[in-house]
Design a protein around this motif. Structure first.
Motif, PDB file in Angstrom:
ATOM      1  N   LEU A  95      10.907  15.416 -12.038  1.00 36.93           N
ATOM      2  CA  LEU A  95       9.814  14.462 -11.885  1.00 36.93           C
ATOM      3  C   LEU A  95      10.283  13.220 -11.137  1.00 36.93           C
ATOM      4  CD1 LEU A  95       6.837  13.892 -12.522  1.00 36.93           C
ATOM      5  CD2 LEU A  95       7.590  12.806 -14.653  1.00 36.93           C
ATOM      6  N   LEU A  96      11.536  12.832 -11.336  1.00 32.77           N
ATOM      7  CA  LEU A  96      12.073  11.693 -10.591  1.00 32.77           C
ATOM      8  C   LEU A  96      11.978  11.940  -9.090  1.00 32.77           C
ATOM      9  CD1 LEU A  96      13.628   9.030 -10.294  1.00 32.77           C
ATOM     10  CD2 LEU A  96      15.751  10.341 -10.572  1.00 32.77           C
ATOM     11  N   GLY A  97      12.292  13.138  -8.666  1.00 34.87           N
ATOM     12  CA  GLY A  97      12.261  13.444  -7.249  1.00 34.87           C
ATOM     13  C   GLY A  97      10.877  13.718  -6.700  1.00 34.87           C
ATOM     14  N   ILE A 127       5.905  23.721 -13.749  1.00 36.53           N
ATOM     15  CA  ILE A 127       4.913  23.387 -14.774  1.00 36.53           C
ATOM     16  C   ILE A 127       5.298  22.112 -15.515  1.00 36.53           C
ATOM     17  CG2 ILE A 127       3.665  24.223 -16.789  1.00 36.53           C
ATOM     18  CD1 ILE A 127       3.174  25.726 -14.098  1.00 36.53           C
ATOM     19  N   SER A 128       6.570  21.956 -15.828  1.00 30.72           N
ATOM     20  CA  SER A 128       6.998  20.741 -16.536  1.00 30.72           C
ATOM     21  C   SER A 128       6.847  19.504 -15.662  1.00 30.72           C
ATOM     22  CB  SER A 128       8.453  20.884 -16.994  1.00 30.72           C
ATOM     23  OG  SER A 128       8.554  21.828 -18.032  1.00 30.72           O
ATOM     24  N   VAL A 129       7.126  19.639 -14.367  1.00 28.33           N
ATOM     25  CA  VAL A 129       6.939  18.510 -13.460  1.00 28.33           C
ATOM     26  C   VAL A 129       5.465  18.112 -13.421  1.00 28.33           C
ATOM     27  CG1 VAL A 129       7.196  17.711 -11.085  1.00 28.33           C
ATOM     28  CG2 VAL A 129       8.931  19.206 -12.083  1.00 28.33           C
ATOM     29  N   GLU A 130       4.602  19.108 -13.287  1.00 31.78           N
ATOM     30  CA  GLU A 130       3.156  18.845 -13.237  1.00 31.78           C
ATOM     31  C   GLU A 130       2.674  18.203 -14.530  1.00 31.78           C
ATOM     32  OE1 GLU A 130      -0.674  19.503 -11.137  1.00 31.78           O
ATOM     33  OE2 GLU A 130       1.339  20.045 -10.467  1.00 31.78           O
ATOM     34  N   PHE A 131       3.102  18.738 -15.672  1.00 30.76           N
ATOM     35  CA  PHE A 131       2.613  18.201 -16.947  1.00 30.76           C
ATOM     36  C   PHE A 131       3.161  16.809 -17.210  1.00 30.76           C
ATOM     37  CE2 PHE A 131       1.966  17.957 -21.551  1.00 30.76           C
ATOM     38  CZ  PHE A 131       0.632  18.333 -21.610  1.00 30.76           C
ATOM     39  N   GLY A 132       4.375  16.531 -16.742  1.00 27.26           N
ATOM     40  CA  GLY A 132       4.903  15.173 -16.859  1.00 27.26           C
ATOM     41  C   GLY A 132       3.991  14.166 -16.166  1.00 27.26           C
ATOM     42  N   GLY A 175       4.893  24.439  -0.013  1.00 29.92           N
ATOM     43  CA  GLY A 175       3.646  24.659  -0.740  1.00 29.92           C
ATOM     44  C   GLY A 175       3.634  23.977  -2.095  1.00 29.92           C
ATOM     45  N   VAL A 176       4.800  23.868  -2.733  1.00 30.72           N
ATOM     46  CA  VAL A 176       4.893  23.145  -4.007  1.00 30.72           C
ATOM     47  C   VAL A 176       4.528  21.678  -3.798  1.00 30.72           C
ATOM     48  CG1 VAL A 176       6.465  22.383  -5.829  1.00 30.72           C
ATOM     49  CG2 VAL A 176       6.581  24.733  -4.975  1.00 30.72           C
ATOM     50  N   SER A 177       5.021  21.092  -2.719  1.00 31.06           N
ATOM     51  CA  SER A 177       4.687  19.696  -2.412  1.00 31.06           C
ATOM     52  C   SER A 177       3.192  19.536  -2.194  1.00 31.06           C
ATOM     53  CB  SER A 177       5.453  19.235  -1.174  1.00 31.06           C
ATOM     54  OG  SER A 177       6.839  19.329  -1.363  1.00 31.06           O
ATOM     55  N   LEU A 178       2.568  20.494  -1.517  1.00 29.12           N
ATOM     56  CA  LEU A 178       1.127  20.437  -1.312  1.00 29.12           C
ATOM     57  C   LEU A 178       0.393  20.486  -2.647  1.00 29.12           C
ATOM     58  CD1 LEU A 178      -1.464  20.437   0.322  1.00 29.12           C
ATOM     59  CD2 LEU A 178      -1.109  22.876   0.803  1.00 29.12           C
ATOM     60  N   PHE A 179       0.830  21.335  -3.558  1.00 28.62           N
ATOM     61  CA  PHE A 179       0.231  21.377  -4.896  1.00 28.62           C
ATOM     62  C   PHE A 179       0.297  20.008  -5.566  1.00 28.62           C
ATOM     63  CE2 PHE A 179       0.814  26.150  -5.391  1.00 28.62           C
ATOM     64  CZ  PHE A 179      -0.526  26.410  -5.599  1.00 28.62           C
ATOM     65  N   PHE A 180       1.459  19.356  -5.494  1.00 30.41           N
ATOM     66  CA  PHE A 180       1.633  18.078  -6.180  1.00 30.41           C
ATOM     67  C   PHE A 180       0.769  16.979  -5.551  1.00 30.41           C
ATOM     68  CE2 PHE A 180       6.199  19.323  -7.608  1.00 30.41           C
ATOM     69  CZ  PHE A 180       5.657  20.118  -8.612  1.00 30.41           C
ATOM     70  N   LEU A 222       9.783  25.243 -23.322  1.00 33.06           N
ATOM     71  CA  LEU A 222       8.342  25.223 -23.073  1.00 33.06           C
ATOM     72  C   LEU A 222       7.921  23.885 -22.468  1.00 33.06           C
ATOM     73  CD1 LEU A 222       6.848  26.957 -26.237  1.00 33.06           C
ATOM     74  CD2 LEU A 222       6.512  27.682 -23.865  1.00 33.06           C
ATOM     75  N   PHE A 223       8.671  22.836 -22.765  1.00 29.82           N
ATOM     76  CA  PHE A 223       8.342  21.499 -22.278  1.00 29.82           C
ATOM     77  C   PHE A 223       9.263  21.038 -21.148  1.00 29.82           C
ATOM     78  CE2 PHE A 223       7.483  21.895 -26.833  1.00 29.82           C
ATOM     79  CZ  PHE A 223       6.116  21.745 -26.835  1.00 29.82           C
ATOM     80  N   PHE A 224      10.360  21.789 -20.922  1.00 29.65           N
ATOM     81  CA  PHE A 224      11.318  21.396 -19.892  1.00 29.65           C
ATOM     82  C   PHE A 224      11.737  22.629 -19.094  1.00 29.65           C
ATOM     83  CE2 PHE A 224      11.854  18.437 -23.445  1.00 29.65           C
ATOM     84  CZ  PHE A 224      11.610  17.236 -22.813  1.00 29.65           C
ATOM     85  N   SER A 225      10.766  23.215 -18.406  1.00 35.16           N
ATOM     86  CA  SER A 225      11.040  24.453 -17.669  1.00 35.16           C
ATOM     87  C   SER A 225      11.789  24.221 -16.368  1.00 35.16           C
ATOM     88  CB  SER A 225       9.720  25.173 -17.370  1.00 35.16           C
ATOM     89  OG  SER A 225       8.882  24.362 -16.563  1.00 35.16           O
ATOM     90  N   ASN A 226      12.126  22.970 -16.075  1.00 39.67           N
ATOM     91  CA  ASN A 226      12.732  22.648 -14.779  1.00 39.67           C
ATOM     92  C   ASN A 226      14.131  22.063 -14.868  1.00 39.67           C
ATOM     93  OD1 ASN A 226      11.597  20.288 -15.986  1.00 39.67           O
ATOM     94  ND2 ASN A 226      11.780  19.218 -14.041  1.00 39.67           N
ATOM     95  N   ILE A 227      14.678  21.896 -16.069  1.00 40.33           N
ATOM     96  CA  ILE A 227      16.021  21.326 -16.199  1.00 40.33           C
ATOM     97  C   ILE A 227      16.816  22.157 -17.199  1.00 40.33           C
ATOM     98  CG2 ILE A 227      15.373  18.969 -15.573  1.00 40.33           C
ATOM     99  CD1 ILE A 227      15.196  18.270 -18.482  1.00 40.33           C
ATOM    100  N   GLY A 228      18.151  22.043 -17.124  1.00 31.52           N
ATOM    101  CA  GLY A 228      18.987  22.809 -18.033  1.00 31.52           C
ATOM    102  C   GLY A 228      19.052  24.275 -17.625  1.00 31.52           C
ATOM    103  N   ASP A 229      18.939  25.160 -18.619  1.00 28.97           N
ATOM    104  CA  ASP A 229      19.066  26.606 -18.394  1.00 28.97           C
ATOM    105  C   ASP A 229      17.868  27.333 -19.016  1.00 28.97           C
ATOM    106  OD1 ASP A 229      20.227  28.999 -17.594  1.00 28.97           O
ATOM    107  OD2 ASP A 229      21.371  29.215 -19.457  1.00 28.97           O
TER     108      ASP A 229
END
Length: 365
Positions: free
Chosen positions: A200-202, A146-151, A61-66, A124-131
């Motif tokens: 975002l790369l993926g 959210i960070s992937v989408e905003f990127g 479903g995430v892929s469908l959103f993108f 807030l700007f990188f909710s998908n990497i790190g911790d």
């Protein structure tokens, strides 16, 4: 078709209920995926669940959103012939996603108050990497997207301008470069499957495939299509998820799956076929179903971000239900309960948090 609550209109593209239906489908797939594995699946592959690839790999479903995002915004760019105001575009996107995301972030930071570090505010700007604080507990974990989408939002007006000037070959060249970059990152990363899944790369190629689908529709789909196309696209997507369940499950304990070098692109192409066929289908759903899906599309963002909270509370109250011998029946009953509660919370969240900010959006074409 009227909704039971007012929908702030968009000044940039005529309302398309079919796209709202697909947004609802995307949110429901993720909800079903999380519900099943939280209560029954144990967060591991389930290759034996024949016919249920859409459930055990419902993260699709995430892929469908993108892909939908790429399709929608490229449709707007095509209608405006590329004349997008960058500042106003970003303002609209910030008003669309950040109010609710900030609330979710505040909840995550509050839960983890004793472990909070000042630099965590950058998540807030990188909710998908790190911790990130949002990923430390399941109930706010969905915020990683959210960070992937905003990127993608940050670069979309440029991509649209170049794609309109150079044609679809520009996007195809970019997808080719991305596959090369993925190969290098895949060979360097210790957990390349997760890296491709969550960055975002993926995922950028999925947005680009959506943009390509919009360009294709504008030039080649000049009249409504037969329902057989919708059925065929749905079956193709179902078969792809069945294959993923067996050979490329994201839940596999193996962190290095070569299939994932191309999997997001294949997944995006299949979803693009679904979007194209359904968006241009000459038929209609029954009125009640169309209204229900349309409402689900409107609250899909809240439904996506808050269903984890409902599931978390449910697991604390119910553990693993064993009311009946067949797990399918137990899963169905639990799923209905989670859906009803999540729908109610999402509707309340939409009216209270999202809608007031949506009314502040303006025209950017």
């Amino acid at each position: 078709m009227s909704l039971p609550f007012p929908v702030p209109p968009s000044n940039n593209l005529p309302w398309n209920p079919r796209l709202a239906h697909l947004r609802c489908l995307a949110a429901l797939l993720v909800l079903a995926f999380h519900t099943f594995h939280s209560f029954f699946g144990g967060w591991q592959p389930r290759p034996e669940a024949f016919g249920f690839g859409w459930l055990v790999e419902g993260h699709t479903g995430v892929s469908l959103f993108f892909v939908l995002s790429g399709y929608l915004f490229m449709s707007i760019a095509l209608r405006a012939e590329g004349a997008l105001d960058y500042r106003r575009f970003l303002r609209n996107r910030i008003l669309r996603i950040f109010p609710l995301f900030l609330v979710v972030f505040m909840v995550a930071v509050s839960v983890n108050r004793d472990a909070f570090r000042p630099q965590d505010i950058l998540y807030l700007f990188f909710s998908n990497i790190g911790d990130p604080p949002t990923s430390k507990q399941f109930m706010t974990g969905a915020a990683w997207t959210i960070s992937v989408e905003f990127g993608f939002y940050l670069i979309f007006p440029f991509l649209a301008r170049f794609a309109l000037a150079q044609g679809p070959t520009y996007l195809l060249r970019l997808i080719g470069l991305l596959l090369l970059f993925k190969l290098g990152a895949f060979l360097l990363s210790e957990r390349p499957t997760h890296m491709i899944y969550s960055t975002l790369l993926g995922r950028l190629d999925q947005f680009l495939v959506g943009m390509l689908a919009a360009q294709y529709a504008a030039t080649h789909i000049l009249r409504p299509v037969h329902g057989a196309w919708v059925t065929g696209a749905g079956l193709a997507m179902w078969m792809l998820l069945e294959l993923q369940k067996y050979w490329a499950s994201f839940l596999s304990p193996n962190p290095v799956q070569v299939a994932w070098l191309a999997w997001p692109t294949m997944e995006a192409l299949a979803w693009a076929l679904v979007i194209l066929s359904y968006a241009h289908w000459r038929g209609d759903l029954p009125g009640w179903l169309g209204r229900w899906l349309e409402r689900g599309g409107e609250i899909s963002f809240s439904l996506y971000l808050w269903h984890g909270l409902v599931i978390f509370l449910g697991t604390r109250l119910l553990s693993t239900p064993d009311w009946f011998a067949d797990w399918r029946l137990n899963a169905l009953l639990v799923g209905i309960g989670v859906l009803v509660m999540s729908w109610w919370v999402a509707g309340l969240s939409y009216r209270t948090i999202e809608a007031p900010f949506l009314e502040m959006r303006g025209q950017y074409v």
